[in-house]
Scaffold this motif. Structure first.
Motif, PDB file in Angstrom:
ATOM      1  N   ASN A  86      23.278  12.526 -95.596  1.00 49.57           N
ATOM      2  CA  ASN A  86      24.136  11.406 -95.231  1.00 49.57           C
ATOM      3  C   ASN A  86      24.362  10.439 -96.383  1.00 49.57           C
ATOM      4  N   GLU A  87      23.509  10.492 -97.412  1.00 54.76           N
ATOM      5  CA  GLU A  87      23.728   9.680 -98.610  1.00 54.76           C
ATOM      6  C   GLU A  87      24.994  10.148 -99.327  1.00 54.76           C
ATOM      7  N   PHE A  88      25.148  11.459 -99.472  1.00 57.73           N
ATOM      8  CA  PHE A  88      26.351  12.022-100.089  1.00 57.73           C
ATOM      9  C   PHE A  88      27.587  11.650 -99.263  1.00 57.73           C
ATOM     10  N   ARG A  89      27.478  11.790 -97.958  1.00 55.79           N
ATOM     11  CA  ARG A  89      28.602  11.495 -97.079  1.00 55.79           C
ATOM     12  C   ARG A  89      28.990  10.022 -97.146  1.00 55.79           C
ATOM     13  N   LYS A  90      27.993   9.151 -97.200  1.00 58.27           N
ATOM     14  CA  LYS A  90      28.258   7.714 -97.294  1.00 58.27           C
ATOM     15  C   LYS A  90      28.930   7.368 -98.623  1.00 58.27           C
ATOM     16  N   ASN A  91      28.445   7.951 -99.719  1.00 62.27           N
ATOM     17  CA  ASN A  91      29.025   7.667-101.036  1.00 62.27           C
ATOM     18  C   ASN A  91      30.464   8.174-101.132  1.00 62.27           C
ATOM     19  N   LEU A  92      30.724   9.349-100.556  1.00 66.76           N
ATOM     20  CA  LEU A  92      32.075   9.901-100.561  1.00 66.76           C
ATOM     21  C   LEU A  92      33.022   9.010 -99.768  1.00 66.76           C
ATOM     22  N   TYR A  93      32.580   8.569 -98.617  1.00 65.12           N
ATOM     23  CA  TYR A  93      33.371   7.669 -97.775  1.00 65.12           C
ATOM     24  C   TYR A  93      33.696   6.374 -98.527  1.00 65.12           C
ATOM     25  N   THR A  94      32.686   5.787 -99.161  1.00 64.60           N
ATOM     26  CA  THR A  94      32.871   4.526 -99.878  1.00 64.60           C
ATOM     27  C   THR A  94      33.834   4.690-101.048  1.00 64.60           C
ATOM     28  N   LYS A  95      33.721   5.819-101.751  1.00 66.42           N
ATOM     29  CA  LYS A  95      34.600   6.092-102.894  1.00 66.42           C
ATOM     30  C   LYS A  95      36.059   6.177-102.451  1.00 66.42           C
ATOM     31  N   ILE A  96      36.319   6.904-101.378  1.00 66.67           N
ATOM     32  CA  ILE A  96      37.698   7.106-100.926  1.00 66.67           C
ATOM     33  C   ILE A  96      38.256   5.832-100.291  1.00 66.67           C
ATOM     34  N   LEU A  97      37.391   5.080 -99.643  1.00 62.81           N
ATOM     35  CA  LEU A  97      37.791   3.768 -99.129  1.00 62.81           C
ATOM     36  C   LEU A  97      38.251   2.878-100.283  1.00 62.81           C
ATOM     37  N   GLY A  98      37.544   2.967-101.401  1.00 62.19           N
ATOM     38  CA  GLY A  98      37.886   2.171-102.571  1.00 62.19           C
ATOM     39  C   GLY A  98      39.224   2.534-103.190  1.00 62.19           C
ATOM     40  N   LEU A  99      39.710   3.750-102.920  1.00 64.40           N
ATOM     41  CA  LEU A  99      41.027   4.157-103.410  1.00 64.40           C
ATOM     42  C   LEU A  99      42.162   3.565-102.581  1.00 64.40           C
ATOM     43  N   GLY A 100      41.805   2.960-101.450  1.00 60.16           N
ATOM     44  CA  GLY A 100      42.810   2.343-100.605  1.00 60.16           C
ATOM     45  C   GLY A 100      43.124   3.092 -99.325  1.00 60.16           C
ATOM     46  N   PHE A 101      42.346   4.141 -99.038  1.00 60.25           N
ATOM     47  CA  PHE A 101      42.578   4.902 -97.810  1.00 60.25           C
ATOM     48  C   PHE A 101      41.957   4.194 -96.615  1.00 60.25           C
ATOM     49  N   GLN A 102      42.590   4.386 -95.458  1.00 62.65           N
ATOM     50  CA  GLN A 102      42.060   3.906 -94.191  1.00 62.65           C
ATOM     51  C   GLN A 102      41.475   5.082 -93.413  1.00 62.65           C
ATOM     52  N   PHE A 103      40.362   4.840 -92.756  1.00 57.58           N
ATOM     53  CA  PHE A 103      39.703   5.859 -91.951  1.00 57.58           C
ATOM     54  C   PHE A 103      39.759   5.441 -90.476  1.00 57.58           C
ATOM     55  N   PRO A 104      40.605   6.060 -89.684  1.00 56.08           N
ATOM     56  CA  PRO A 104      40.674   5.691 -88.270  1.00 56.08           C
ATOM     57  C   PRO A 104      39.443   6.157 -87.501  1.00 56.08           C
ATOM     58  N   VAL A 105      39.163   5.489 -86.395  1.00 56.86           N
ATOM     59  CA  VAL A 105      38.176   6.002 -85.440  1.00 56.86           C
ATOM     60  C   VAL A 105      38.788   7.215 -84.741  1.00 56.86           C
ATOM     61  N   LEU A 106      38.040   8.304 -84.676  1.00 61.53           N
ATOM     62  CA  LEU A 106      38.514   9.520 -84.023  1.00 61.53           C
ATOM     63  C   LEU A 106      37.627   9.791 -82.809  1.00 61.53           C
ATOM     64  N   GLN A 107      38.160   9.521 -81.646  1.00 60.46           N
ATOM     65  CA  GLN A 107      37.420   9.673 -80.391  1.00 60.46           C
ATOM     66  C   GLN A 107      38.053  10.764 -79.549  1.00 60.46           C
ATOM     67  N   HIS A 108      37.304  11.818 -79.275  1.00 64.49           N
ATOM     68  CA  HIS A 108      37.830  12.919 -78.480  1.00 64.49           C
ATOM     69  C   HIS A 108      38.259  12.423 -77.097  1.00 64.49           C
ATOM     70  N   PRO A 109      39.414  12.871 -76.588  1.00 64.27           N
ATOM     71  CA  PRO A 109      39.879  12.422 -75.271  1.00 64.27           C
ATOM     72  C   PRO A 109      38.901  12.709 -74.138  1.00 64.27           C
ATOM     73  N   ASN A 110      38.048  13.713 -74.310  1.00 65.59           N
ATOM     74  CA  ASN A 110      37.083  14.057 -73.253  1.00 65.59           C
ATOM     75  C   ASN A 110      35.724  13.390 -73.435  1.00 65.59           C
ATOM     76  N   SER A 111      35.646  12.400 -74.292  1.00 67.34           N
ATOM     77  CA  SER A 111      34.430  11.597 -74.387  1.00 67.34           C
ATOM     78  C   SER A 111      34.549  10.406 -73.435  1.00 67.34           C
ATOM     79  N   THR A 112      33.397   9.804 -73.097  1.00 69.33           N
ATOM     80  CA  THR A 112      33.376   8.648 -72.194  1.00 69.33           C
ATOM     81  C   THR A 112      32.735   7.479 -72.922  1.00 69.33           C
ATOM     82  N   VAL A 113      33.510   6.440 -73.164  1.00 69.48           N
ATOM     83  CA  VAL A 113      33.039   5.293 -73.933  1.00 69.48           C
ATOM     84  C   VAL A 113      33.302   4.016 -73.142  1.00 69.48           C
TER      85      VAL A 113
END
Length: 229
Positions: A86-113
């Protein structure tokens, strides 16, 4: 007329790039397709011969192409990377966020929240997950298929919860922690930053940061698996 309507609908979808193209990315792709809000224009990965090829997803290149794509007006992305690191995943996310990309929340329609659940950007909630009132989920969290997150839990940045895991009430999951498939964490437990809870474990005591626990009841294990999912 139906074909024209479908064309108009496709044009209204927001273009999005999938980062990573392994098995987990295939599940994320399915959620995106079911939401019908975004259109995956392609994926980035280390290799052209990746898992998403079977779904007809265009290979765009390695992550260094993202800067040019962002300049062309594509500014939404989703992370298709999982595994223990998860360290690699977190660093990758932070790097791409820094490029100006937006990451939407992706919630499956069959989940219950529940309505008052807070979900940070970039988090993914898969099919048949149940998330009950009072839960707070930070950015870039993975909540896998069939997971149960009970009331008032807190999941920190880049944590990952495996398929079928159960978090009872008021559980706190630290940053970059990993909870394996089918694990059960009883109420009020704290899982430390970057800790790993093995698949099927039953956790009845707090888990220290950076440690691994396995078994029923869960106990410390000094040997960490290097296998990725």
């Amino acid at each position: 007329m139906q074909g024209t309507a479908e064309k108009v609908n496709n044009m209204s979808l927001i273009p999005l790039i999938l980062i990573g193209a392994g098995g987990h990315a295939g599940v994320v792709l399915d959620i995106i397709n079911q939401l019908r809000q975004y259109k995956v224009v392609g994926c980035t990965d280390f290799t052209k011969n990746n898992h998403l090829g079977r779904y007809g997803v265009t290979y765009l290149g390695k992550d260094d192409v993202l800067f040019d794509l962002q300049k062309k007006g594509i500014n939404h992305a989703a992370l298709g990377v999982a595994g223990f690191n998860n360290e690699f995943r977190k660093n990758l996310y932070t790097k791409i966020l820094g490029l100006g990309f937006q990451f939407p929340v992706l919630q499956h329609p069959n989940s219950t929240v529940a309505k008052n659940v807070e979900i940070g950007q970039g988090s993914v909630i898969m099919a048949n997950a149940v998330i009950n009132p009072g839960v707070k989920i930070e950015e870039n969290v993975i909540i896998n298929t069939g997971t149960v997150i009970e009331h008032d839990c807190y999941l920190s940045h880049s944590a990952q919860i495996g398929p079928g895991a159960i978090l009872c009430g008021d559980v706190k999951i630290g940053k970059r922690a990993f909870v394996g498939a089918g694990a059960c964490i009883i109420q009020g437990i704290r899982i430390g930053e970057a800790a790993i809870v093995g698949a099927g474990s039953v956790v009845i005591n707090d888990v220290l940061p950076g440690t691994t626990v396995v078994g029923n009841p869960a106990h410390h294990n000094n040997t960490r698996s290097k296998r990725n999912a």
